[in-house]
Scaffold this motif. Structure first.
Motif, PDB file in Angstrom:
ATOM      1  N   ARG A  44       0.856  -1.191   0.000  1.00  0.00           N
ATOM      2  CA  ARG A  44       0.000   0.000   0.000  1.00  0.00           C
ATOM      3  C   ARG A  44       0.891   1.240   0.000  1.00  0.00           C
ATOM      4  NH1 ARG A  44      -2.292  -3.943  -0.457  1.00  0.00           N
ATOM      5  NH2 ARG A  44      -4.210  -4.746   0.528  1.00  0.00           N
ATOM      6  N   SER A  46       0.445   5.438   0.618  1.00  0.00           N
ATOM      7  CA  SER A  46      -0.427   6.609   0.844  1.00  0.00           C
ATOM      8  C   SER A  46       0.225   7.873   0.275  1.00  0.00           C
ATOM      9  CB  SER A  46      -0.686   6.786   2.348  1.00  0.00           C
ATOM     10  OG  SER A  46       0.547   7.005   2.995  1.00  0.00           O
ATOM     11  N   GLU A  54       3.843  11.461   1.499  1.00  0.00           N
ATOM     12  CA  GLU A  54       2.989  10.445   2.117  1.00  0.00           C
ATOM     13  C   GLU A  54       1.817  11.084   2.879  1.00  0.00           C
ATOM     14  OE1 GLU A  54       5.278   7.436   3.795  1.00  0.00           O
ATOM     15  OE2 GLU A  54       3.578   6.221   4.442  1.00  0.00           O
ATOM     16  N   ARG A 103      -7.688   6.276  -3.691  1.00  0.00           N
ATOM     17  CA  ARG A 103      -7.408   7.353  -2.725  1.00  0.00           C
ATOM     18  C   ARG A 103      -8.693   7.822  -2.052  1.00  0.00           C
ATOM     19  NH1 ARG A 103      -2.956   9.267  -6.634  1.00  0.00           N
ATOM     20  NH2 ARG A 103      -1.080   8.685  -5.478  1.00  0.00           N
ATOM     21  N   GLU A 108      -5.363   5.388   0.375  1.00  0.00           N
ATOM     22  CA  GLU A 108      -4.026   4.891  -0.021  1.00  0.00           C
ATOM     23  C   GLU A 108      -4.217   4.149  -1.341  1.00  0.00           C
ATOM     24  OE1 GLU A 108      -2.798   2.246   3.053  1.00  0.00           O
ATOM     25  OE2 GLU A 108      -4.416   0.818   2.708  1.00  0.00           O
TER      26      GLU A 108
END
Ligand SMILES: CCC[C@@H]1OC(=O)[C@@H](C)C[C@H](C)CCCCC(=O)CCC[C@@H](CC)/C=C/C=C(\COC)CC[C@@H](O)[C@@H](O)C[C@H](O)CNC1=O
Length: 156
Positions: A44, A46, A54, A103, A108
């Protein structure tokens, strides 16, 4: 209009593959497909590419909406004059929307394509990233070819 079908196909394959990884693999589980070259690793992110920025979801929402807006604007502008450019834009659009869906729903992005290129363990990515990268390169090549054609015409 037919170019948007290409966009939908990319979104479909991106979401299907992400769903399969999410539902059938543990996080960080890895399955070697081609030893030493290609694995499916559930991951994953983000952030954006290489995990930059991030967690900055609002920035990604704004940038993605701008990217989608620009692409749709250009697709309306060039829909009758540059068919190949439209293909490139439709591919980029599919990639942008594919990651946008992740998202919005997950905050993420699901990544799973884990390749070692020339000994460099490339960041794990997904179908949407591939579409974005291939689409960007394709559009750049189409624009360069068009530039050379124009120069060729002026030279005659
Ligand atoms: C491909 C764009 C990244 C994608 O952008 C998107 O979604 C767009 C629509 C929205 C972003 C908020 C804005 C783009 C920032 C541009 C950027 O970042 C520079 C990109 C360079 C690029 C050359 C074109 C290299 C390629 C890298 C990678 C892909 O290689 C195939 C590694 C991907 C892995 O780090 C993976 O974890 C990433 C994760 O899936 C989230 N993906 C994103 O943010």
């Amino acid at each position: 209009m037919k170019y948007y079908i290409l966009t939908l196909i990319i979104i479909f394959f991106d979401q299907i593959t992400k769903w399969m990884v999410k539902s059938s693999m543990e996080l960080y589980e890895s399955v070697e497909v081609i030893p030493g070259f290609f694995s499916i690793t559930s991951h994953r992110n983000s952030g954006a590419a290489w995990g930059i920025l991030e967690g900055q979801m609002w920035l990604f929402y704004i940038v993605t909406v701008i990217v989608i807006g620009i692409i749709i604007y250009y697709m309306q502008q060039y829909k009758n004059s540059y068919p190949w450019l439209m293909v490139g834009f439709a591919i980029i659009l599919g990639g942008a929307i594919g990651n946008f869906i992740d998202r919005i729903y997950l905050q993420e992005v699901i990544d799973f394509i884990d390749v070692v290129i020339f000994g460099y363990d490339f960041p794990i990515f997904n179908i949407a990233d591939s579409a974005l990268t291939v689409g960007v390169i394709f559009v750049i090549i189409m624009m360069l070819i068009d530039e050379m054609k124009k120069k060729g015409k002026n030279a005659n």
